[in-house]
Enzyme design. Structure first.
Site, mmCIF file in Angstrom:
data_model
loop_
_atom_site.group_PDB
_atom_site.id
_atom_site.type_symbol
_atom_site.label_atom_id
_atom_site.label_comp_id
_atom_site.label_asym_id
_atom_site.label_seq_id
_atom_site.Cartn_x
_atom_site.Cartn_y
_atom_site.Cartn_z
ATOM 1 N N SER A 1 1.282 -1.341 0.541
ATOM 2 C CA SER A 1 0.097 0.648 0.360
ATOM 3 C C SER A 1 0.693 1.049 0.242
ATOM 4 O O SER A 1 1.371 0.987 -1.093
ATOM 5 C CB SER A 1 -0.956 -0.089 1.044
ATOM 6 O OG SER A 1 -2.142 0.800 1.194
ATOM 7 N N ASP B 1 -10.460 -3.265 -4.338
ATOM 8 C CA ASP B 1 -9.608 -2.369 -3.941
ATOM 9 C C ASP B 1 -9.719 -0.989 -4.487
ATOM 10 O O ASP B 1 -9.362 -0.846 -5.836
ATOM 11 C CB ASP B 1 -8.057 -3.399 -3.636
ATOM 12 C CG ASP B 1 -7.130 -1.866 -3.449
ATOM 13 O OD1 ASP B 1 -6.989 -1.260 -2.899
ATOM 14 O OD2 ASP B 1 -6.076 -2.120 -3.490
ATOM 15 N N HIS C 1 -8.390 -4.884 -0.737
ATOM 16 C CA HIS C 1 -6.881 -4.637 0.266
ATOM 17 C C HIS C 1 -6.648 -4.860 1.505
ATOM 18 O O HIS C 1 -7.338 -4.768 2.377
ATOM 19 C CB HIS C 1 -7.528 -2.618 0.319
ATOM 20 C CG HIS C 1 -6.025 -1.685 0.169
ATOM 21 N ND1 HIS C 1 -5.551 -1.891 -0.436
ATOM 22 C CD2 HIS C 1 -5.561 -1.882 1.372
ATOM 23 C CE1 HIS C 1 -4.555 -1.312 -0.545
ATOM 24 N NE2 HIS C 1 -4.508 -0.739 1.372
#
Length: 310
Positions: free
Chosen positions: A157, A252, A282
């Site tokens: 991320s 996501d 995610h």
């Protein structure tokens, strides 16, 4: 592709917990909430041969770091790892399990970097810390028992964003030499222009509102969103970068920008393995206590890393 059954269970758990959104509570409480979630969702950490906490000299002061070694002996290849959490939450402890898993399965070492975060330290503090840490590991490889010729960077991320940016900065500075980049559902475009941001705006772990809040904490001004050190997808040239493994998740909000980054790398003739998990959300690799696909995904990431280190 339908949503993975375990991901559905995770989303139901989140709804039932009725946890306040990060953007409603502020950074300090958001960090506590994130760590509370780790206790519920993260699998038990793997045993590993050696861990050691230390500090790296950084541009804003000492940077806490943790070394993981799959073997106490010999010179090991090394991954410099940057944790996710929107440049606001997360730390070495939140990603301890992931780092252990990757070090063990890839049969190497991991240096996890506790870079400065917003809102206390805004862009480019995180970038500066991550680059400084990577350069320091390369320069001090012998003391760590690692091989600077087999040095990779990676993260999930926001950490994937930082790994991509460090790879670009290192290419432009011609040092340190990075052999591989590992980008796990990376954020690559702070403009939030891609369709998946709207498609999965709510209800899939990471929300559009939370992403906007993360960027508001990270950036000193909205104009910085167009800086390629914030949005590596906007970098004018992606050629001559290290080979990459890019993982994206189908449900996501960040999946389209991650896919686009993998496509741009390939178009720039950078060797890239793009692995999309179409039924996942995610952060799924962090939630192995609920999502059974997490451990095999980490195994696959580690296998790619191990192959790159040969």
């Amino acid at each position: 592709m339908p949503l993975d059954h375990d991901a559905e269970i995770l989303l139901q758990m989140i709804r039932e917990a009725n946890r306040p959104a990060f953007e409603t509570v502020g950074a300090a409480e958001a960090r506590d909430l994130f760590m509370a979630g780790r206790k519920v969702l993260a699998p038990d950490p793997m045993p590993i041969a050696e861990t050691r906490d230390f500090e790296i000299p950084g541009p804003g002061g000492a940077i806490p770091a943790r070394l993981y070694r799959s073997s106490a002996n010999g010179t090991l290849p090394v991954l410099v790892f940057f944790h996710g959490g929107g440049w606001v939450v997360g730390n070495i402890e939140s990603h301890d399990g992931m780092c252990r898993h990757l070090a063990n399965r890839a049969e190497g070492a991991v240096v996890s970097v506790d870079y400065r975060m917003g809102p206390e330290h805004r862009f480019p503090a995180a970038v500066d810390d991550c680059f400084a840490a990577t350069a320091w590991v390369a320069d001090n490889a012998a003391a760590l028992g690692v091989d600077p010729r087999r040095l990779a960077v990676g993260g999930d991320s926001a950490g994937g964003n930082l790994a991509a940016v460090v790879s670009l900065v290192a290419r432009d500075k011609r040092s340190p030499r990075i052999a591989y980049q590992l980008l796990i559902y990376p954020a690559t475009d702070a403009g939030m222009r891609h369709d998946s941001i709207a498609r999965y705006a709510d209800g899939y772990v990471l929300t559009r509102a939370t992403m906007r809040w993360f960027y508001a904490q990270y950036l000193a001004s909205p104009e910085q969103a167009s800086d390629w050190r914030v949005s590596p997808l906007l970098a004018p040239d992606l050629s001559r970068l290290p080979p990459a493994f890019v993982l994206t998740a189908g449900y996501d909000p960040l999946c389209d920008e991650g896919d686009a980054y993998a496509q741009r790398l390939a178009a720039a003739e950078v060797p890239v393995t793009h692995r999309r998990f179409p039924g996942q959300v995610h952060g799924f690799t962090m939630n192995g206590k609920v999502i059974r696909a997490a451990a095999p995904a980490l195994d696959e990431i580690a296998a790619a890393l191990k192959q790159a280190w040969k």
